[in-house]
Structure formats: structure tokens, C-alpha cells
Design a protein around this motif. Structure first.
Motif, PDB file in Angstrom:
ATOM      1  N   PRO A  28      23.689  62.400  82.280  1.00  0.00           N
ATOM      2  CA  PRO A  28      24.939  62.582  82.837  1.00  0.00           C
ATOM      3  C   PRO A  28      26.113  62.006  81.897  1.00  0.00           C
ATOM      4  N   GLY A  29      27.435  62.156  81.949  1.00  0.00           N
ATOM      5  CA  GLY A  29      28.189  61.552  81.286  1.00  0.00           C
ATOM      6  C   GLY A  29      29.718  62.501  81.023  1.00  0.00           C
ATOM      7  N   SER A  30      30.528  61.533  80.558  1.00  0.00           N
ATOM      8  CA  SER A  30      31.800  62.327  80.173  1.00  0.00           C
ATOM      9  C   SER A  30      31.850  63.237  79.108  1.00  0.00           C
ATOM     10  N   LEU A  89      30.307  65.546  83.616  1.00  0.00           N
ATOM     11  CA  LEU A  89      31.157  65.247  84.869  1.00  0.00           C
ATOM     12  C   LEU A  89      32.114  66.090  84.815  1.00  0.00           C
ATOM     13  N   LYS A  92      40.292  62.340  86.579  1.00  0.00           N
ATOM     14  CA  LYS A  92      40.270  61.699  85.301  1.00  0.00           C
ATOM     15  C   LYS A  92      40.744  62.536  84.247  1.00  0.00           C
ATOM     16  N   PHE A 147      28.687  69.438  86.303  1.00  0.00           N
ATOM     17  CA  PHE A 147      28.416  69.204  87.791  1.00  0.00           C
ATOM     18  C   PHE A 147      29.512  68.425  88.286  1.00  0.00           C
ATOM     19  N   GLY A 203      30.547  65.838  91.880  1.00  0.00           N
ATOM     20  CA  GLY A 203      30.067  65.061  93.196  1.00  0.00           C
ATOM     21  C   GLY A 203      29.034  64.067  92.553  1.00  0.00           C
ATOM     22  N   LEU A 204      28.072  63.669  93.419  1.00  0.00           N
ATOM     23  CA  LEU A 204      27.299  62.803  93.193  1.00  0.00           C
ATOM     24  C   LEU A 204      26.243  62.998  92.292  1.00  0.00           C
ATOM     25  N   THR A 205      25.845  62.180  91.271  1.00  0.00           N
ATOM     26  CA  THR A 205      24.884  62.527  90.315  1.00  0.00           C
ATOM     27  C   THR A 205      23.401  62.514  90.980  1.00  0.00           C
ATOM     28  N   ARG A 230      20.330  57.207  80.472  1.00  0.00           N
ATOM     29  CA  ARG A 230      21.637  56.618  80.102  1.00  0.00           C
ATOM     30  C   ARG A 230      21.334  55.702  78.925  1.00  0.00           C
ATOM     31  N   TYR A 285      27.303  47.237  84.211  1.00  0.00           N
ATOM     32  CA  TYR A 285      27.786  48.373  84.656  1.00  0.00           C
ATOM     33  C   TYR A 285      26.753  49.427  84.919  1.00  0.00           C
ATOM     34  N   MET A 331      25.112  50.835  88.266  1.00  0.00           N
ATOM     35  CA  MET A 331      24.940  52.201  88.803  1.00  0.00           C
ATOM     36  C   MET A 331      23.690  52.818  89.057  1.00  0.00           C
ATOM     37  N   MET A 377      22.495  51.654  92.455  1.00  0.00           N
ATOM     38  CA  MET A 377      23.278  52.263  93.349  1.00  0.00           C
ATOM     39  C   MET A 377      22.555  53.725  93.536  1.00  0.00           C
ATOM     40  N   ASN A 378      22.154  54.457  92.380  1.00  0.00           N
ATOM     41  CA  ASN A 378      21.614  55.807  92.592  1.00  0.00           C
ATOM     42  C   ASN A 378      20.360  55.586  92.970  1.00  0.00           C
ATOM     43  N   SER A 389      36.665  55.110  80.204  1.00  0.00           N
ATOM     44  CA  SER A 389      35.606  55.465  81.161  1.00  0.00           C
ATOM     45  C   SER A 389      35.409  54.369  81.961  1.00  0.00           C
ATOM     46  N   LYS A 390      34.765  54.736  83.126  1.00  0.00           N
ATOM     47  CA  LYS A 390      34.390  53.630  84.347  1.00  0.00           C
ATOM     48  C   LYS A 390      33.920  52.321  83.652  1.00  0.00           C
TER      49      LYS A 390
HETATM   50  O1  PNS Z   1      30.214  58.831  80.319  1.00  0.00           O
HETATM   51  P1  PNS Z   1      30.473  58.078  81.469  1.00  0.00           P
HETATM   52  O2  PNS Z   1      31.889  58.074  81.892  1.00  0.00           O
HETATM   53  O3  PNS Z   1      29.848  56.602  81.324  1.00  0.00           O
HETATM   54  O4  PNS Z   1      29.487  58.592  82.559  1.00  0.00           O
HETATM   55  C1  PNS Z   1      29.673  58.100  83.893  1.00  0.00           C
HETATM   56  C2  PNS Z   1      29.036  58.915  85.023  1.00  0.00           C
HETATM   57  C3  PNS Z   1      29.506  60.441  84.894  1.00  0.00           C
HETATM   58  C4  PNS Z   1      27.330  58.987  84.540  1.00  0.00           C
HETATM   59  C5  PNS Z   1      29.180  58.428  86.327  1.00  0.00           C
HETATM   60  O5  PNS Z   1      30.473  58.254  86.532  1.00  0.00           O
HETATM   61  C6  PNS Z   1      28.801  59.374  87.570  1.00  0.00           C
HETATM   62  O6  PNS Z   1      27.514  59.465  87.698  1.00  0.00           O
HETATM   63  N1  PNS Z   1      29.656  59.738  88.148  1.00  0.00           N
HETATM   64  C7  PNS Z   1      29.144  60.988  89.358  1.00  0.00           C
HETATM   65  C8  PNS Z   1      29.555  60.339  90.644  1.00  0.00           C
HETATM   66  C9  PNS Z   1      28.598  59.404  91.210  1.00  0.00           C
HETATM   67  O7  PNS Z   1      27.410  59.915  91.346  1.00  0.00           O
HETATM   68  N2  PNS Z   1      29.103  58.226  91.419  1.00  0.00           N
HETATM   69  C10 PNS Z   1      28.354  57.125  91.705  1.00  0.00           C
HETATM   70  C11 PNS Z   1      27.378  56.522  90.839  1.00  0.00           C
HETATM   71  S1  PNS Z   1      26.576  55.046  91.228  1.00  0.00           S
END
Ligand code: PNS
Length: 190
Positions: A9-11, A38, A43, A71, A73-75, A89, A99, A103, A106-107, A175-176
Motif C-alpha cells: 500500500p502507498g500513495s 490509497l 490529501k 482502496f 479506508g483501513l489497510t 513496506r 513511523y 504503523m 497498529m496494523n 506523505s504521513k
Molecule cells: O506511501 P505512503 O503515503 O507512506 O503510504 C501510507 C499508507 C497508505 C500505507 C498509510 O497511510 C495507510 O495505510 N493508510 C490507510 C489508512 C489506515 O489503514 N490507517 C491506519 C494505519 S496504522
């Protein structure tokens, strides 16, 4: 044995040589790799989701086990729908780690059966980020070493429509991962 499906997943705004390197590596260890863009209405992006999807599809057409999807919503929910068992990733440097760790954990909290797999791109791509590519291209700088030729062309076309490259704000969306690093720097300094 069940097929190992991973999502990446990513931007991807825009996809870089680093992303492509990671896709190549991921395609070698998973049976199926889904590059998942995403759709984030909050954004600002340089390329639309449809543009990014088309670009990555063109760039990955040589891989039989790679496909591109979008996609919202949540990954973890998206991964579950696809029956994916891993999230791929890339980690370029230590600065990405905090970061990414947050993530990944949390996932894991949200979906314990989903593993995050970190891979490192080739070291000569470790300094590339989409944000810097946007910034450099927006100011008329060379990006041929950072992105595939197709993306270089698309960037050129995108910025041709702006009357002066220096006026472009296209480098602005961060990016985040970038935002989190910057916040941290500010907090540490104060
Ligand atoms: O390429 P990026 O911008 O670093 O990707 C970030 C991404 C898309 C992987 C992350 O923002 C994401 O998973 N977004 C979906 C929403 C989500 O699941 N948020 C909780 C993540 S712990």
C-alpha cells in the motif's frame, strides 16, 4: 499450500525507481503482489488515483504476479478482503523506521494475523522520495535518475501546464511519514 498474497500500500505520487525496486523484490517472494494505491480525498495529490494506477500498471506489465488496485479506508480491512497475509513496506533509512514501526504495530493490533514485511530498496535508491521528486520536477530540475522514463515524461507534461515551474506548489503535499518526521524534529528542537 495456500498462495501467499501481499499488498504493497502507498500513495505512489508519483511512483519512483525505489517503488519499482521494491515491487521487483516483493514479486520474487510472494505468489501475488497487489500494489494498492490509497484513495485519500483529504490529501492533495499531484497525479489523480487513475493516473497513478495507469502509470504503475504500465511499469509493472512485465510481472505476471503483480497487479494494481486502489482502496479506501483501513489497510487491514482491504488486506482482509483480498485474503492477503502480508503488507509490504519499504524502509530506506533509520528515519523511516519509527513511523513504519508504529504503523506496523497498529496494523497488527487491528488485525493480528496480518504481517508487515519490510524490505530495503537498493541502496542507490535509498534517498529517493516522491515528495522530493515532485519538488524537483516542479522547479524544473532533472529527475531522470529518480523515476522511470515514463514518469519523467508525465511529470514534464504535468508541469508544462503551469506558466512558471517555480510557482508550482506541487512539491507541497507531504506523505504521513514526512509529516511525522517533521513534527518530531520540531518537538525535539523546542
Ligand atoms: O506511501 P505512503 O503515503 O507512506 O503510504 C501510507 C499508507 C497508505 C500505507 C498509510 O497511510 C495507510 O495505510 N493508510 C490507510 C489508512 C489506515 O489503514 N490507517 C491506519 C494505519 S496504522
Amino acid at each position: 499450500m495456500s498462495r501467499k498474497i501481499a499488498i504493497y500500500p502507498g500513495s505512489f505520487d508519483p511512483p519512483t525507481k525505489g517503488h519499482l525496486d521494491l515491487i521487483a523484490r516483493g514479486s520474487r517472494i510472494f505468489d501475488e503482489l497487489v500494489v494498492a494505491i490509497l484513495r485519500n480525498p483529504e490529501k492533495t495529490s499531484l497525479f489523480s488515483v487513475a493516473e497513478r494506477k495507469e502509470m504503475i500498471e504500465l511499469l509493472t506489465s512485465g510481472y505476471k504476479n503483480v497487479r494494481v488496485d486502489t482502496f479506501e479506508g483501513l489497510t487491514v480491512d482491504y488486506a482482509t478482503r483480498l485474503r492477503a497475509t502480508a503488507v509490504l513496506r519499504g524502509i530506506r533509512a533509520i528515519s523511516d523506521y519509527e513511523y513504519e514501526l508504529q504503523m506496523a504495530l497498529m496494523n497488527r493490533k487491528l488485525q493480528p494475523s496480518l504481517e508487515t514485511v519490510f524490505m530495503m530498496p537498493a541502496e542507490h535508491y535509498s534517498y529517493i522520495s516522491s515528495r522530493l521528486v515532485r519538488e524537483i520536477a516542479g522547479m524544473g530540475g532533472p529527475v531522470g535518475a529518480l523515476v522511470p522514463g515514463l514518469i519523467e515524461q508525465r511529470l514534464r507534461a504535468k508541469f508544462k501546464s503551469t506558466d512558471s515551474p517555480k510557482r508550482s506548489k506541487a512539491g507541497a503535499p507531504r506523505s504521513k511519514r514526512e509529516q511525522s518526521k517533521r513534527r518530531k524534529k520540531r518537538t525535539t528542537k523546542s
